[in-house]
Write a protein that holds these residues in place. Structure first.
Motif, PDB file in Angstrom:
ATOM      1  N   LEU A 200       5.222  -2.353   0.290  1.00  0.00           N
ATOM      2  CA  LEU A 200       5.639  -1.521   0.337  1.00  0.00           C
ATOM      3  C   LEU A 200       6.827  -1.380   0.732  1.00  0.00           C
ATOM      4  O   LEU A 200       6.717  -1.759   1.858  1.00  0.00           O
ATOM      5  CB  LEU A 200       5.196  -0.339   0.471  1.00  0.00           C
ATOM      6  N   GLY A 201       8.125  -0.162   0.952  1.00  0.00           N
ATOM      7  CA  GLY A 201       9.058  -0.032   1.024  1.00  0.00           C
ATOM      8  C   GLY A 201       9.533   1.477   1.323  1.00  0.00           C
ATOM      9  O   GLY A 201       8.554   2.208   0.789  1.00  0.00           O
ATOM     10  N   ASP A 215       7.861   3.286  -8.172  1.00  0.00           N
ATOM     11  CA  ASP A 215       9.114   2.869  -7.986  1.00  0.00           C
ATOM     12  C   ASP A 215       9.681   3.008  -7.929  1.00  0.00           C
ATOM     13  O   ASP A 215      10.864   1.348  -7.296  1.00  0.00           O
ATOM     14  CB  ASP A 215       9.867   2.766  -9.640  1.00  0.00           C
ATOM     15  N   ASN A 216       9.902   3.753  -6.692  1.00  0.00           N
ATOM     16  CA  ASN A 216      11.011   4.296  -5.102  1.00  0.00           C
ATOM     17  C   ASN A 216      10.639   3.494  -4.101  1.00  0.00           C
ATOM     18  O   ASN A 216      11.012   2.777  -3.011  1.00  0.00           O
ATOM     19  CB  ASN A 216      11.426   5.069  -5.028  1.00  0.00           C
ATOM     20  N   HIS A 217       8.749   2.668  -4.056  1.00  0.00           N
ATOM     21  CA  HIS A 217       8.773   2.236  -2.794  1.00  0.00           C
ATOM     22  C   HIS A 217       7.466   0.984  -3.323  1.00  0.00           C
ATOM     23  O   HIS A 217       7.512   0.278  -2.181  1.00  0.00           O
ATOM     24  CB  HIS A 217       7.455   3.407  -2.573  1.00  0.00           C
ATOM     25  N   VAL A 218       7.603   0.549  -4.139  1.00  0.00           N
ATOM     26  CA  VAL A 218       6.803  -0.653  -4.382  1.00  0.00           C
ATOM     27  C   VAL A 218       7.335  -1.866  -4.563  1.00  0.00           C
ATOM     28  O   VAL A 218       8.623  -2.193  -5.799  1.00  0.00           O
ATOM     29  CB  VAL A 218       5.475  -0.666  -5.604  1.00  0.00           C
ATOM     30  N   PHE A 219       8.227  -2.407  -3.670  1.00  0.00           N
ATOM     31  CA  PHE A 219       9.054  -3.350  -3.019  1.00  0.00           C
ATOM     32  C   PHE A 219       8.997  -4.791  -4.009  1.00  0.00           C
ATOM     33  O   PHE A 219       9.846  -5.253  -4.850  1.00  0.00           O
ATOM     34  CB  PHE A 219       9.654  -4.215  -1.864  1.00  0.00           C
ATOM     35  N   GLY A 220       7.527  -5.150  -4.164  1.00  0.00           N
ATOM     36  CA  GLY A 220       7.245  -6.743  -4.703  1.00  0.00           C
ATOM     37  C   GLY A 220       5.489  -6.355  -5.181  1.00  0.00           C
ATOM     38  O   GLY A 220       4.946  -5.936  -3.924  1.00  0.00           O
ATOM     39  N   LEU A 221       5.377  -8.013  -5.624  1.00  0.00           N
ATOM     40  CA  LEU A 221       4.146  -7.960  -5.972  1.00  0.00           C
ATOM     41  C   LEU A 221       3.458  -9.409  -5.719  1.00  0.00           C
ATOM     42  O   LEU A 221       4.653 -10.442  -5.521  1.00  0.00           O
ATOM     43  CB  LEU A 221       3.334  -8.505  -7.101  1.00  0.00           C
ATOM     44  N   SER A 251      -5.368 -13.388   2.324  1.00  0.00           N
ATOM     45  CA  SER A 251      -4.360 -14.714   2.227  1.00  0.00           C
ATOM     46  C   SER A 251      -3.548 -13.997   1.103  1.00  0.00           C
ATOM     47  O   SER A 251      -3.873 -13.619   0.043  1.00  0.00           O
ATOM     48  CB  SER A 251      -5.224 -16.708   1.509  1.00  0.00           C
ATOM     49  N   ILE A 252      -2.470 -15.039   1.543  1.00  0.00           N
ATOM     50  CA  ILE A 252      -1.422 -13.299   0.517  1.00  0.00           C
ATOM     51  C   ILE A 252       0.070 -15.264   0.243  1.00  0.00           C
ATOM     52  O   ILE A 252      -0.030 -15.910   0.530  1.00  0.00           O
ATOM     53  CB  ILE A 252      -0.304 -12.298   0.975  1.00  0.00           C
ATOM     54  N   SER A 253      -0.106 -14.766  -0.975  1.00  0.00           N
ATOM     55  CA  SER A 253       1.316 -15.993  -0.987  1.00  0.00           C
ATOM     56  C   SER A 253       2.244 -15.741  -0.357  1.00  0.00           C
ATOM     57  O   SER A 253       3.474 -14.864  -0.198  1.00  0.00           O
ATOM     58  CB  SER A 253       1.815 -16.249  -3.144  1.00  0.00           C
ATOM     59  N   PRO A 254       3.062 -16.718   0.035  1.00  0.00           N
ATOM     60  CA  PRO A 254       4.010 -16.972   0.608  1.00  0.00           C
ATOM     61  C   PRO A 254       5.802 -15.876  -0.347  1.00  0.00           C
ATOM     62  O   PRO A 254       6.491 -15.875   0.280  1.00  0.00           O
ATOM     63  CB  PRO A 254       5.282 -18.182   1.356  1.00  0.00           C
ATOM     64  N   TRP A 255       5.212 -16.220  -1.371  1.00  0.00           N
ATOM     65  CA  TRP A 255       6.467 -15.677  -2.582  1.00  0.00           C
ATOM     66  C   TRP A 255       7.129 -14.285  -3.058  1.00  0.00           C
ATOM     67  O   TRP A 255       5.258 -14.280  -3.540  1.00  0.00           O
ATOM     68  CB  TRP A 255       7.189 -16.501  -3.231  1.00  0.00           C
ATOM     69  N   ILE A 256       7.626 -13.281  -2.400  1.00  0.00           N
ATOM     70  CA  ILE A 256       7.134 -11.859  -2.426  1.00  0.00           C
ATOM     71  C   ILE A 256       8.064 -11.752  -4.347  1.00  0.00           C
ATOM     72  O   ILE A 256       9.079 -11.823  -4.398  1.00  0.00           O
ATOM     73  CB  ILE A 256       7.451 -10.544  -1.761  1.00  0.00           C
ATOM     74  N   THR A 257       7.292 -12.001  -5.168  1.00  0.00           N
ATOM     75  CA  THR A 257       7.932 -11.437  -6.463  1.00  0.00           C
ATOM     76  C   THR A 257       8.711 -10.295  -7.053  1.00  0.00           C
ATOM     77  O   THR A 257       7.919  -9.213  -6.928  1.00  0.00           O
ATOM     78  CB  THR A 257       7.266 -11.638  -7.559  1.00  0.00           C
ATOM     79  N   PRO A 258       9.839  -9.921  -7.467  1.00  0.00           N
ATOM     80  CA  PRO A 258      10.026  -8.175  -6.916  1.00  0.00           C
ATOM     81  C   PRO A 258       9.744  -7.172  -8.166  1.00  0.00           C
ATOM     82  O   PRO A 258      10.386  -8.118  -9.293  1.00  0.00           O
ATOM     83  CB  PRO A 258      11.856  -8.083  -7.380  1.00  0.00           C
ATOM     84  N   LEU A 259       9.557  -5.692  -8.373  1.00  0.00           N
ATOM     85  CA  LEU A 259       8.749  -5.759  -9.307  1.00  0.00           C
ATOM     86  C   LEU A 259       9.965  -5.531 -10.676  1.00  0.00           C
ATOM     87  O   LEU A 259       9.211  -5.302 -11.190  1.00  0.00           O
ATOM     88  CB  LEU A 259       8.849  -4.007  -8.699  1.00  0.00           C
TER      89      LEU A 259
END
Length: 408
Positions: A200-201, A215-221, A251-259
């Motif tokens: 979130l951002g 949509d304005n606050h979820v940066f990525g998954l 644990s999370i992936s080191p890669w953030i997929t843009p929404l």
């Protein structure tokens, strides 16, 4: 993208799942460089400072070790950056310059892609919640009365969220015993939870983010494994919910997929069968479920294929719920949507469900069988979705290996 110039960097270096339609963000370093924010194309990562002009107002946001600064911005800024990256990576004129700045993934270290502010873990999948209810509370209805009225969740521990590849030490705690007197020791029922995480951002200090603003606050998954000590959890969770059984590692992936990369796979969630409070009623909103299929891999064997679109509560509803009481939204806040399970046995996203509480061991290709995690076991989450241009999006993998805890 089929119309990419054949001599562009993207055309030359993209691989299936990591092309111009994806462009996940990550934090990386090399043996002779500080940590930098980068974007992935194929099996390479490029620092954003090598792709964004120093004269651009975007440059200060990307001249960073991770996503933290970018998350303080807003959706128009995130979309403008993505469009600029797609443009330069698709340009034949910039190909050689970018190629000289690109780093093979095999030669870099990957780090946490952002600093986690607060963490909430939800319980949003009906198949999972019903299975757990049947296992933990066989004499009661599988879903508790509140489950269809709000997205159940708990405020988790941000400090033990770690990047993929970090070993997970077997946790210790109090475990239930047949005589009613708990014993202390290492978890004997260590488990996984295959989840999707949401970064979130665009801060909202006063909270209350409506469905229409998600949509304005979820940066990525990002793929998320919320490791769970089921024996410790079972003893502690009544009446206030998970604590030590969950807080030792996520644990999370080191890669953030843009929404924005997932527009093509936005689908309607499962049909609602219970009237919702106005702040959760998404009947007139843009779809917030995603047609993403997971693989749960244990020591090289695919043991489950959970379908994310089966999750009842959406990310937009979770965000609306976690802020409706006035709780602030900060850059770097993070939540996970809950274990993903489907109606079939091979679609269950936890070993608690796959082995039905340990009563039905699952066979592996090496001739062994498992119920819960053993020391040395390695679990990898993978997931795929379709991109808007017809290509595939492969989420960055999320891997963890169980190691023995030091003796007390």
């Amino acid at each position: 993208m089929s119309d990419l110039p054949s001599d562009s960097f993207a055309a030359r270096y993209a691989t299936e799942g990591f092309g111009i339609a994806h462009l996940p963000y990550g934090s990386f370093s090399t043996s002779d460089s500080d940590t930098r924010l980068g974007v992935r194309i194929g099996e390479h990562v490029v620092a954003l400072t090598d792709l964004v002009s120093r004269d651009s107002d975007l440059f200060p946001l990307v001249d960073q070790p991770n996503l933290d600064a970018l998350l303080t911005s807003d959706r128009p800024t995130w979309d403008r950056l993505r469009a600029d990256l797609q443009s330069v990576l698709s340009s034949a004129a910039d190909a050689e310059r970018i190629a000289s700045a690109a780093h093979p993934l095999a030669e870099v270290a990957l780090h946490m892609p952002f600093t986690v502010a607060d963490y909430v873990d939800f319980y949003g999948n009906e198949f999972h919640a019903a299975n757990v209810g049947r296992i933990f509370r066989p004499e009661q209805p599988p879903l508790l009365p509140n489950w269809k009225h709000l997205p159940v969740g708990y405020h988790g521990r941000a400090g033990t969220i770690v990047a993929s590849g970090t070993d997970v030490r077997r946790p210790h705690g109090l475990r239930p015993e047949a005589d009613g007197v708990p014993s202390y020791g290492p978890s004997r029922r260590l488990d996984i939870e295959a989840e999707m995480g949401f970064v979130l951002g665009s801060p909202v200090p006063d909270g209350r983010v409506p469905l229409s603003e998600a949509d304005n606050h979820v940066f990525g998954l990002t793929l998320t494994n919320d490791w769970s000590a089921r024996d410790i959890q079972a003893y502690e969770y009544v009446p206030l919910g998970p604590n030590l059984g969950k807080s030792f590692a996520t644990s999370i992936s080191p890669w953030i997929t843009p929404l924005a990369a997932l527009d093509a796979v936005r689908v309607a969630p499962p049909a609602r069968d219970t009237p919702l409070a106005d702040y959760l009623d998404d009947a007139a909103e843009r779809p917030w479920s995603f047609d993403v299929t997971f693989e749960v891999v244990l020591n090289g064997d695919v043991v489950a294929n959970p379908p994310f679109a089966s999750t009842y509560w959406t990310a937009a509803q979770m965000l609306a719920h976690m802020t409706v009481n006035g709780a602030s939204l900060r850059a770097g806040d993070f939540f996970a949507g809950g274990t993903i399970s489907g109606p079939e046995k091979n679609q269950r996203g936890s070993f608690l469900e796959l082995t039905w509480g340990g009563e039905e061991p699952v066979a592996l290709s090496d001739g062994s069988s498992f119920t819960f995690l053993r020391d040395g076991d390695e679990v990898t989450l993978r997931a795929e979705a379709a991109a808007e241009d017809g290509s595939t999006i492969r989420f960055g993998e999320c891997t963890g290996r169980i190691v023995e805890s030091p003796t007390d």
